[in-house]
Design a protein around this motif. Structure first.
Motif, PDB file in Angstrom:
ATOM      1  N   PHE A   1     -11.557  -8.639  -4.120  1.00 21.71           N
ATOM      2  CA  PHE A   1     -11.191  -7.779  -2.948  1.00 21.71           C
ATOM      3  C   PHE A   1      -9.832  -8.220  -2.504  1.00 21.71           C
ATOM      4  CE2 PHE A   1     -14.875  -5.634  -3.672  1.00 21.71           C
ATOM      5  CZ  PHE A   1     -15.081  -4.306  -2.984  1.00 21.71           C
ATOM      6  N   PHE A   2      -9.759  -9.747  -2.243  1.00 17.69           N
ATOM      7  CA  PHE A   2      -8.556 -10.030  -1.763  1.00 17.69           C
ATOM      8  C   PHE A   2      -7.301 -10.078  -2.277  1.00 17.69           C
ATOM      9  CE2 PHE A   2      -5.750 -13.573  -0.251  1.00 17.69           C
ATOM     10  CZ  PHE A   2      -5.251 -13.044   1.090  1.00 17.69           C
TER      11      PHE A   2
ATOM     12  N   GLY B   1      -7.216  -2.863   2.569  1.00 13.47           N
ATOM     13  CA  GLY B   1      -7.658  -3.780   1.621  1.00 13.47           C
ATOM     14  C   GLY B   1      -8.447  -5.150   2.160  1.00 13.47           C
ATOM     15  N   LEU B   2      -7.784  -5.724   3.356  1.00 17.54           N
ATOM     16  CA  LEU B   2      -8.519  -6.624   4.108  1.00 17.54           C
ATOM     17  C   LEU B   2      -9.785  -6.193   4.628  1.00 17.54           C
ATOM     18  CD1 LEU B   2      -8.031  -9.673   5.027  1.00 17.54           C
ATOM     19  CD2 LEU B   2      -6.792  -8.843   6.958  1.00 17.54           C
ATOM     20  N   ILE B   3      -9.707  -5.103   5.238  1.00 14.78           N
ATOM     21  CA  ILE B   3     -11.153  -4.517   5.900  1.00 14.78           C
ATOM     22  C   ILE B   3     -12.273  -4.561   4.806  1.00 14.78           C
ATOM     23  CG2 ILE B   3     -12.261  -2.744   7.030  1.00 14.78           C
ATOM     24  CD1 ILE B   3      -9.612  -2.282   8.470  1.00 14.78           C
ATOM     25  N   LEU B   4     -11.809  -4.058   3.598  1.00 17.86           N
ATOM     26  CA  LEU B   4     -12.857  -4.026   2.458  1.00 17.86           C
ATOM     27  C   LEU B   4     -13.250  -5.469   2.160  1.00 17.86           C
ATOM     28  CD1 LEU B   4     -11.472  -0.989   0.280  1.00 17.86           C
ATOM     29  CD2 LEU B   4     -13.350  -1.041   1.959  1.00 17.86           C
ATOM     30  N   THR B   5     -12.240  -6.199   2.331  1.00 12.10           N
ATOM     31  CA  THR B   5     -12.493  -8.015   1.832  1.00 12.10           C
ATOM     32  C   THR B   5     -13.610  -8.442   2.781  1.00 12.10           C
ATOM     33  OG1 THR B   5     -10.507  -8.083   0.799  1.00 12.10           O
ATOM     34  CG2 THR B   5     -11.583  -9.957   1.415  1.00 12.10           C
ATOM     35  N   LEU B   6     -13.387  -8.078   4.097  1.00 12.80           N
ATOM     36  CA  LEU B   6     -14.315  -8.583   5.108  1.00 12.80           C
ATOM     37  C   LEU B   6     -15.741  -7.982   4.710  1.00 12.80           C
ATOM     38  CD1 LEU B   6     -11.952  -8.482   7.957  1.00 12.80           C
ATOM     39  CD2 LEU B   6     -12.587 -10.767   6.870  1.00 12.80           C
TER      40      LEU B   6
ATOM     41  N   ILE C   1       2.436  -2.453  -2.682  1.00 13.03           N
ATOM     42  CA  ILE C   1       2.676  -1.291  -2.847  1.00 13.03           C
ATOM     43  C   ILE C   1       3.362  -0.474  -1.600  1.00 13.03           C
ATOM     44  CG2 ILE C   1       1.796   1.108  -3.522  1.00 13.03           C
ATOM     45  CD1 ILE C   1       0.057  -0.649  -5.641  1.00 13.03           C
ATOM     46  N   TRP C   2       2.393  -0.794  -0.541  1.00 12.03           N
ATOM     47  CA  TRP C   2       2.656  -0.058   0.774  1.00 12.03           C
ATOM     48  C   TRP C   2       1.906  -1.044   1.654  1.00 12.03           C
ATOM     49  CZ3 TRP C   2      -0.020   4.221   3.448  1.00 12.03           C
ATOM     50  CH2 TRP C   2       0.725   4.787   4.617  1.00 12.03           C
ATOM     51  N   ASP C   3       2.940  -1.491   2.874  1.00 15.22           N
ATOM     52  CA  ASP C   3       2.244  -2.533   3.907  1.00 15.22           C
ATOM     53  C   ASP C   3       0.966  -2.195   4.389  1.00 15.22           C
ATOM     54  OD1 ASP C   3       4.221  -4.324   3.171  1.00 15.22           O
ATOM     55  OD2 ASP C   3       5.546  -4.029   5.158  1.00 15.22           O
ATOM     56  N   PRO C   4       0.606  -0.784   4.839  1.00 17.45           N
ATOM     57  CA  PRO C   4      -0.542  -0.543   5.762  1.00 17.45           C
ATOM     58  C   PRO C   4      -1.461  -0.577   4.708  1.00 17.45           C
ATOM     59  CG  PRO C   4       1.340   1.131   6.338  1.00 17.45           C
ATOM     60  CD  PRO C   4       1.845   0.214   5.073  1.00 17.45           C
ATOM     61  N   LEU C   5      -1.468  -0.505   3.318  1.00 16.02           N
ATOM     62  CA  LEU C   5      -2.642  -0.497   2.462  1.00 16.02           C
ATOM     63  C   LEU C   5      -3.252  -2.086   2.742  1.00 16.02           C
ATOM     64  CD1 LEU C   5      -1.360   1.404  -0.539  1.00 16.02           C
ATOM     65  CD2 LEU C   5      -3.210   2.214   1.132  1.00 16.02           C
ATOM     66  N   PHE C   6      -2.686  -3.183   2.896  1.00 13.28           N
ATOM     67  CA  PHE C   6      -2.977  -4.246   2.689  1.00 13.28           C
ATOM     68  C   PHE C   6      -4.234  -4.418   3.869  1.00 13.28           C
ATOM     69  CE2 PHE C   6      -2.959  -8.566   5.172  1.00 13.28           C
ATOM     70  CZ  PHE C   6      -3.366  -9.267   3.992  1.00 13.28           C
ATOM     71  N   TRP C   7      -4.035  -3.874   4.894  1.00 15.08           N
ATOM     72  CA  TRP C   7      -5.026  -3.961   5.955  1.00 15.08           C
ATOM     73  C   TRP C   7      -6.286  -3.295   5.677  1.00 15.08           C
ATOM     74  CZ3 TRP C   7      -3.865  -7.754   9.125  1.00 15.08           C
ATOM     75  CH2 TRP C   7      -2.669  -8.030   9.174  1.00 15.08           C
TER      76      TRP C   7
ATOM     77  N   LEU D   1      -3.738  -7.912  -1.510  1.00 20.22           N
ATOM     78  CA  LEU D   1      -2.400  -8.275  -1.640  1.00 20.22           C
ATOM     79  C   LEU D   1      -1.388  -7.163  -2.544  1.00 20.22           C
ATOM     80  CD1 LEU D   1      -2.787 -12.248  -2.308  1.00 20.22           C
ATOM     81  CD2 LEU D   1      -2.023 -10.819  -0.370  1.00 20.22           C
ATOM     82  N   VAL D   2      -2.159  -6.741  -3.640  1.00 20.46           N
ATOM     83  CA  VAL D   2      -1.578  -5.849  -4.543  1.00 20.46           C
ATOM     84  C   VAL D   2      -1.141  -4.448  -3.720  1.00 20.46           C
ATOM     85  CG1 VAL D   2      -1.754  -4.351  -6.809  1.00 20.46           C
ATOM     86  CG2 VAL D   2      -2.557  -6.915  -6.666  1.00 20.46           C
ATOM     87  N   LEU D   3      -2.066  -3.929  -3.071  1.00 18.00           N
ATOM     88  CA  LEU D   3      -2.065  -2.796  -2.169  1.00 18.00           C
ATOM     89  C   LEU D   3      -0.969  -3.002  -1.091  1.00 18.00           C
ATOM     90  CD1 LEU D   3      -5.667  -1.651  -1.702  1.00 18.00           C
ATOM     91  CD2 LEU D   3      -4.170  -0.461  -3.012  1.00 18.00           C
ATOM     92  N   GLY D   4      -0.911  -4.077  -0.535  1.00 25.64           N
ATOM     93  CA  GLY D   4       0.316  -4.505   0.348  1.00 25.64           C
ATOM     94  C   GLY D   4       1.495  -4.543  -0.292  1.00 25.64           C
TER      95      GLY D   4
END
Length: 232
Positions: free
Chosen positions: A25-26, A43-48, A35-41, A30-33
């Motif tokens: 998930f982490f 993904g981070l929520i999903l990682t948590l 592609i587009w910076d907001p997607l990192f956050w 990083l990959v999503l971020g």
């Protein structure tokens, strides 16, 4: 000290079975971020959330051989007398079955409901129906443990559901388990059935929230009789 206690109670260890998922998930974040910076956050929520899903908290288990402890966190979804699945080898007489349904926000580490020795472990292929359906006990993919206890043989069945596609059991046949000891987990929502021999009386009601390793599901040699309940 109070701050340290708060931190310890908030940060719950992640079970090692969850490490690959949390890492994946982490990396995905990083990959999503990239592609587009907001997607990192996102993904981070999903990682948590993934880390939260695989949490493995300590529990305080009652040590009494008359008590049957919940093997799973979740909601008590069924209390019935029913013939156990044939693969358990528990005969054709009806037994008390108590079911605990786990959603994707419950802790998914499974624990032994009573002290005993594992007589058999039987894996059965099957469907992935809604685990709350009664026929999920016999139609769904499942992993069954038969445990020899001081009160007789009991059955503990891990049942896969709509989302759950991986049942994990790290205990082995002939292994001794203590009440509340971890024996496996199911990934992403499912159900645990406990089959109990004659003499067991329910100590929970349908709809009640159960905590693995702590909530008393049933009791042998109880003198109080069946419990009643009301919504409060």
């Amino acid at each position: 000290m109070s701050l340290m206690n708060t931190i310890r109670n908030t940060i719950v260890p992640v079970h090692k079975e969850g490490y690959p998922f949390v890492a994946a998930f982490f990396v995905g974040s990083l990959v999503l971020g990239w592609i587009w910076d907001p997607l990192f956050w996102v993904g981070l929520i999903l990682t948590l959330w993934c880390a939260y899903f695989f949490r493995d908290p300590e529990r305080v288990t009652p040590q009494d051989e008359d008590l049957v402890i919940s093997p799973a966190d979740g909601r008590v979804s069924s209390i019935v007398h029913i013939t156990p699945p044939a693969e358990l080898g528990l005969g054709t007489e009806t037994m008390l079955r108590i079911s605990v349904f786990m959603n994707v926000f419950n802790c998914h580490v499974n624990r032994a409901p009573m002290r005993g020795r594992i007589r058999d472990i039987v894996y059965s292929e099957g469907a992935f129906l809604n685990a709350e359906l009664d026929k999920a006990s016999t139609d769904n993919e499942r992993n069954s443990l038969v445990i020899e206890t001081a009160k007789g043989d009991i059955g503990v069945v891990q049942i896969a559901g709509l989302v759950a596609r991986r049942i994990v059991c790290w205990s082995r046949e002939a292994e001794n388990l203590e009440a509340g000891e971890r024996f496996g987990l199911i990934r992403f929502g499912s159900r645990l059935d406990v089959f109990l021999p004659e003499g067991a009386e329910p100590r929970v009601s349908v709809g009640q929230t159960a905590i693995a390793g702590e909530t008393v599901l049933a009791e042998f040699n109880g003198s109080r009789g069946p419990v009643t309940s009301r919504r409060t």
